[in-house]
Enzyme design. Structure first.
Site, PDB file in Angstrom:
ATOM      1  N   HIS A   8      -1.500  -2.851   7.148  1.00 45.64           N
ATOM      2  CA  HIS A   8      -1.384  -1.599   7.889  1.00 45.64           C
ATOM      3  C   HIS A   8      -2.218  -0.478   7.282  1.00 45.64           C
ATOM      4  CE1 HIS A   8       2.888  -3.211   8.898  1.00 45.64           C
ATOM      5  NE2 HIS A   8       1.974  -3.754   9.682  1.00 45.64           N
TER       6      HIS A   8
ATOM      7  N   ASP B 141       1.837  -7.345  13.945  1.00 48.34           N
ATOM      8  CA  ASP B 141       1.029  -7.989  12.918  1.00 48.34           C
ATOM      9  C   ASP B 141       0.422  -9.308  13.399  1.00 48.34           C
ATOM     10  OD1 ASP B 141       1.506  -5.864  11.264  1.00 48.34           O
ATOM     11  OD2 ASP B 141       3.145  -6.828  10.197  1.00 48.34           O
TER      12      ASP B 141
ATOM     13  N   ARG C 135       4.393  -8.299   5.953  1.00 45.52           N
ATOM     14  CA  ARG C 135       4.206  -6.999   6.614  1.00 45.52           C
ATOM     15  C   ARG C 135       2.791  -6.518   6.308  1.00 45.52           C
ATOM     16  NH1 ARG C 135       9.208  -4.838   8.332  1.00 45.52           N
ATOM     17  NH2 ARG C 135      11.004  -5.809   7.330  1.00 45.52           N
TER      18      ARG C 135
ATOM     19  N   GLN D 125       6.510  11.718   1.529  1.00 45.60           N
ATOM     20  CA  GLN D 125       7.459  10.836   2.203  1.00 45.60           C
ATOM     21  C   GLN D 125       7.762   9.642   1.312  1.00 45.60           C
ATOM     22  OE1 GLN D 125       6.349   9.999   6.305  1.00 45.60           O
ATOM     23  NE2 GLN D 125       7.080   7.910   6.116  1.00 45.60           N
TER      24      GLN D 125
ATOM     25  N   LYS E 215      -0.440   5.207  -1.188  1.00 49.03           N
ATOM     26  CA  LYS E 215       0.914   4.696  -1.381  1.00 49.03           C
ATOM     27  C   LYS E 215       1.109   4.248  -2.827  1.00 49.03           C
ATOM     28  CE  LYS E 215       1.150   3.011   3.348  1.00 49.03           C
ATOM     29  NZ  LYS E 215       1.213   1.829   4.227  1.00 49.03           N
TER      30      LYS E 215
ATOM     31  N   TYR F 296       8.361   2.895  -1.534  1.00 45.33           N
ATOM     32  CA  TYR F 296       7.054   3.486  -1.779  1.00 45.33           C
ATOM     33  C   TYR F 296       6.996   4.948  -1.368  1.00 45.33           C
ATOM     34  CZ  TYR F 296       6.244   1.968   3.118  1.00 45.33           C
ATOM     35  OH  TYR F 296       6.336   1.736   4.466  1.00 45.33           O
TER      36      TYR F 296
END
Length: 187
Positions: free
Chosen positions: A63, A172, A60, A48, A72, A132
């Protein structure tokens, strides 16, 4: 490409070879064989690609997913971010440690964030576009957020700038401390 070691051995900074002249530049951003040979040392498949655009002060993260854990390969194609990877592998010698790197369209650096790490970034330019590649699919049911300012992790975010107002999503803002976060990984 040049691979730069970080304080956490599994997290790598990648500097691509850039060929430029008066017309512009060319660079190879991904090559399977080189990546596996120089970065991961094992077969790595990306499934992906993601692209986000954010304004200055957007933070951000941090995660991660407890299922479909994602490695990633991240880079910035416009602007600049301060990118962070936090080791959340319980049995790791670097558990709870973090690496922070400036990624920008100008420096063209990439950061490899392997499975078992929480990831986040802060936009330090007026805006930034962040792209990414992921080694597994996004699974919103297994996604979690560690609070950006967890005092046990103590990330040194570059927020001293008086002209920077921090902006976080509701998710967040309500992230958990690392010590309270679920860390069961299933692939």
């Amino acid at each position: 490409m040049k691979v730069i070691e970080t304080e956490i051995p599994d997290v790598k900074i990648i500097e691509p070879a850039v060929f430029g002249d008066e017309r512009g530049f060319f660079m190879e951003t991904w090559q399977q064989k080189k990546f596996e040979e120089l970065v991961t040392g094992k077969p790595t498949t990306f499934v992906q690609d993601n692209h986000s655009k954010s304004k200055k002060g957007i933070l951000r993260g941090l995660h991660y997913q407890t299922e479909n854990t994602q490695g990633k390969l991240v880079r910035v194609i416009s602007g600049e971010v301060f990118d962070v990877a936090v080791d959340i592998r319980k049995e790791s010698q670097t558990f709870g440690k973090w690496v922070g790197v400036y990624l920008s369209a100008e420096n063209k650096r990439q950061l490899w964030v392997p499975e078992g790490f929480a990831h986040g970034f802060l936009v330090t330019s007026d805006e930034a576009e962040f792209v990414y590649k992921c080694t597994d699919y996004y699974n919103p049911k297994a996604e979690h957020s560690i609070v950006w300012n967890d005092s046990d992790i103590n990330i040194k975010w570059p927020i001293d700038d008086e002209h920077l107002s921090l902006c976080l999503s509701a998710k967040d803002k309500h992230g958990l401390k690392l010590s309270d976060s679920p860390l069961l990984f299933k692939n």
